[in-house]
Design a protein around this motif. Structure first.
Motif, mmCIF file in Angstrom:
data_model
loop_
_atom_site.group_PDB
_atom_site.id
_atom_site.type_symbol
_atom_site.label_atom_id
_atom_site.label_comp_id
_atom_site.label_asym_id
_atom_site.label_seq_id
_atom_site.Cartn_x
_atom_site.Cartn_y
_atom_site.Cartn_z
ATOM 1 N N ILE A 116 0.610 -0.846 -0.595
ATOM 2 C CA ILE A 116 -0.228 -0.079 -0.311
ATOM 3 C C ILE A 116 1.049 1.245 0.536
ATOM 4 C CG2 ILE A 116 -1.261 1.364 0.710
ATOM 5 C CD1 ILE A 116 -2.643 -1.081 2.582
ATOM 6 N N ALA A 117 2.054 1.859 0.905
ATOM 7 C CA ALA A 117 2.851 2.027 0.878
ATOM 8 C C ALA A 117 4.142 2.966 -0.400
ATOM 9 C CB ALA A 117 3.672 1.966 1.886
ATOM 10 N N VAL A 118 3.685 1.541 -0.838
ATOM 11 C CA VAL A 118 4.724 1.875 -2.443
ATOM 12 C C VAL A 118 3.776 2.334 -3.662
ATOM 13 C CG1 VAL A 118 5.208 0.984 -4.526
ATOM 14 C CG2 VAL A 118 6.309 -0.140 -2.156
ATOM 15 N N LEU A 119 2.249 2.500 -3.634
ATOM 16 C CA LEU A 119 1.545 3.371 -4.621
ATOM 17 C C LEU A 119 1.106 3.908 -4.354
ATOM 18 C CD1 LEU A 119 -1.131 -0.174 -4.024
ATOM 19 C CD2 LEU A 119 -0.187 0.370 -5.956
ATOM 20 N N ILE A 120 1.544 4.547 -3.058
ATOM 21 C CA ILE A 120 0.795 6.161 -2.558
ATOM 22 C C ILE A 120 1.960 6.634 -2.323
ATOM 23 C CG2 ILE A 120 -1.353 5.177 -1.550
ATOM 24 C CD1 ILE A 120 -0.516 5.639 1.480
ATOM 25 N N ARG A 121 3.163 6.252 -2.463
ATOM 26 C CA ARG A 121 4.790 7.071 -2.517
ATOM 27 C C ARG A 121 4.500 8.090 -3.316
ATOM 28 N NH1 ARG A 121 5.592 3.151 -6.807
ATOM 29 N NH2 ARG A 121 7.085 4.590 -8.274
ATOM 30 N N PRO A 122 5.085 8.868 -2.207
ATOM 31 C CA PRO A 122 4.572 10.746 -2.451
ATOM 32 C C PRO A 122 5.670 11.086 -3.326
ATOM 33 C CG PRO A 122 5.967 10.437 -0.796
ATOM 34 C CD PRO A 122 5.083 9.004 -1.186
ATOM 35 N N ASN A 123 5.590 12.298 -4.357
ATOM 36 C CA ASN A 123 6.909 12.081 -5.563
ATOM 37 C C ASN A 123 8.565 12.339 -4.691
ATOM 38 O OD1 ASN A 123 5.365 11.866 -7.483
ATOM 39 N ND2 ASN A 123 4.872 13.882 -7.297
ATOM 40 N N MET A 124 9.518 12.666 -5.213
ATOM 41 C CA MET A 124 10.614 12.696 -4.912
ATOM 42 C C MET A 124 10.771 14.409 -4.299
ATOM 43 S SD MET A 124 12.597 9.926 -5.344
ATOM 44 C CE MET A 124 14.489 10.669 -4.818
ATOM 45 N N SER A 149 8.763 16.103 -2.913
ATOM 46 C CA SER A 149 7.381 15.898 -1.898
ATOM 47 C C SER A 149 9.080 16.472 -0.048
ATOM 48 C CB SER A 149 6.586 15.231 -1.551
ATOM 49 O OG SER A 149 5.421 15.257 -0.518
ATOM 50 N N LYS A 150 7.810 16.940 0.483
ATOM 51 C CA LYS A 150 8.366 17.878 1.644
ATOM 52 C C LYS A 150 7.403 16.334 2.819
ATOM 53 C CE LYS A 150 7.013 22.770 2.001
ATOM 54 N NZ LYS A 150 6.882 24.186 2.343
ATOM 55 N N VAL A 151 7.442 15.376 2.391
ATOM 56 C CA VAL A 151 6.777 14.272 3.503
ATOM 57 C C VAL A 151 7.142 13.200 2.418
ATOM 58 C CG1 VAL A 151 4.453 15.012 3.575
ATOM 59 C CG2 VAL A 151 4.880 13.849 1.960
ATOM 60 N N ARG A 152 7.914 12.966 1.600
ATOM 61 C CA ARG A 152 9.111 11.617 1.165
ATOM 62 C C ARG A 152 10.280 11.692 2.433
ATOM 63 N NH1 ARG A 152 9.300 8.833 -3.736
ATOM 64 N NH2 ARG A 152 10.590 7.299 -3.381
ATOM 65 N N LYS A 153 10.132 11.963 2.922
ATOM 66 C CA LYS A 153 11.473 11.512 3.869
ATOM 67 C C LYS A 153 11.181 10.669 5.190
ATOM 68 C CE LYS A 153 11.698 15.814 6.877
ATOM 69 N NZ LYS A 153 12.594 16.908 7.305
#
Length: 371
Positions: free
Chosen positions: A295-303, A305-309
């Protein structure tokens, strides 16, 4: 008229002979230990045939036909401070059998009872029930030289050849009144017993192929492929986008294979009479974490994105927990199945190779970062 077993009243004799150290020995088919118990076993033991029916647990079975419809049995086993059992089974399994179970209670009294094993739940294991006819007047249980001797005579034209033996863990308490409920056994074995020769041969446990399939699928899927996929993601990013496709493919393959292993385990748990609640619970946690990763892979943010870390922290650490739990559960499953040291060694070698490669790549990564 013979007095048959209804509620098994046991004549208990605890070995109180004056024994020297040389007399306190393990029982075997070549020992003369029954000569010391002749006055305590309430039937003739001179013609009993002997078989080491379960050598790894020290179970010795002596038996003979004492009359046209009368059979004598003496089961000898180590005193584990819990119960030992012999089951007469219609099909080689525990469920459906009638068992004679004996133990030394906390107050040093010895108890032997009959149980009908109607199912896997405690409520289906019913005390003082079953289709065995036992001679009440000749039944006895004896504690002697750190062993239990269960002696009884079975009234039957021909006892079933499918015998099941079980032993309870030393850590479990012996059954207690008033319901004398049995705890789950630690180990069991099924044998085909030849009464003519007095010898028994171990038979394959039910669903042995399904057990093997369950173990292999989980070990390969969760225990091997997932760690390899994680290593690719951490150490091979210099290969460009190829690392991502390799990582995704291997992790997805590991998840599908591992999921198949867990499904086979759920089917197995529904069919065999063994308590694997902890193993099952850990497996369900592993599959839950695996689903969360997908599920996390399917909704992963763009590189950018501020929440990517935060997503990276979550994805990496959930993956690490999943791999550690999966590896532990593989070893735990091997332990529960009593599959033998070769399974532990084989998986341990694979895991050791993976860990060694990971350590060398981690050192190389640290060196590169310092440069």
């Amino acid at each position: 008229m013979m007095k048959l077993l209804s509620n098994l009243h046991i004549f208990f004799i605890i070995g109180s002979l004056h024994m020297t150290n040389s007399q306190i020995t393990q029982d075997s088919c070549t020992s003369s230990v029954l000569q010391n118990l002749n006055t305590q076993i309430l039937f003739d033991t001179s013609s009993l045939g002997c078989s080491s029916v379960w050598s790894s647990e020290g179970f010795i079975l002596r038996t003979t036909q004492a009359g046209p419809s009368l059979w004598s049995f003496v089961l000898s086993a180590p005193n584990t401070n819990s119960y030992v059992a012999i089951g007469f089974s219609p099909n080689g399994g525990m469920v459906g059998s009638t068992a004679i179970v004996g133990w030394i209670a906390g107050d040093s009294s010895a108890i032997m009872k009959r149980y009908f094993l109607g199912g896997k739940t405690p409520s289906q294991v019913v005390v003082d029930q079953g289709n065995l006819q036992i001679m009440n007047t000749t039944s006895s249980i004896i504690s002697f030289s750190s062993r239990i001797y269960m002696a009884f005579q079975l009234v039957a034209d021909q006892p079933t050849q499918q015998l099941v033996f079980a032993v309870c863990s030393n850590n479990n308490h012996a059954p207690t009144s008033p319901n004398f409920r049995l705890t789950a056994h630690r180990n069991q074995i099924s044998i085909a017993f030849d009464y003519a020769s007095g010898q028994g041969n171990q038979v394959s446990s039910p669903y042995s192929s399904l057990k093997r399939t369950h173990g292999i699928l989980n070990a390969v899927g969760w225990g091997v492929l997932l760690p390899i996929g994680a290593m690719i993601a951490r150490y091979l990013k210099h290969l460009g986008s190829y690392w991502f496709y390799a990582h995704s493919s291997i992790q997805l393959s590991g998840f599908i294979i591992g999921l198949s292993g867990i499904i086979s385990g759920l089917v197995l748990n529904d069919r065999i009479d063994i308590n694997v609640a902890k193993h099952k619970a850990i497996g369900l946690i592993v599959i839950t974490l695996g689903c969360l990763q997908i599920i996390a892979v399917l909704i992963r943010p763009n590189m950018d994105s501020k929440v990517r870390k935060y997503w990276n922290w979550y994805h990496h650490n959930v993956g690490r927990v999943l791999i550690l739990l999966a590896a532990f559960n593989v070893f735990y499953g091997v332990h529960l199945a009593h599959a033998g040291s070769e399974w532990n060694v084989t998986y341990g070698v694979f895991l050791g190779i993976i860990a060694t490669i990971a350590l060398s790549l981690e050192l190389r990564l640290l060196t590169t970062e310092e440069d």
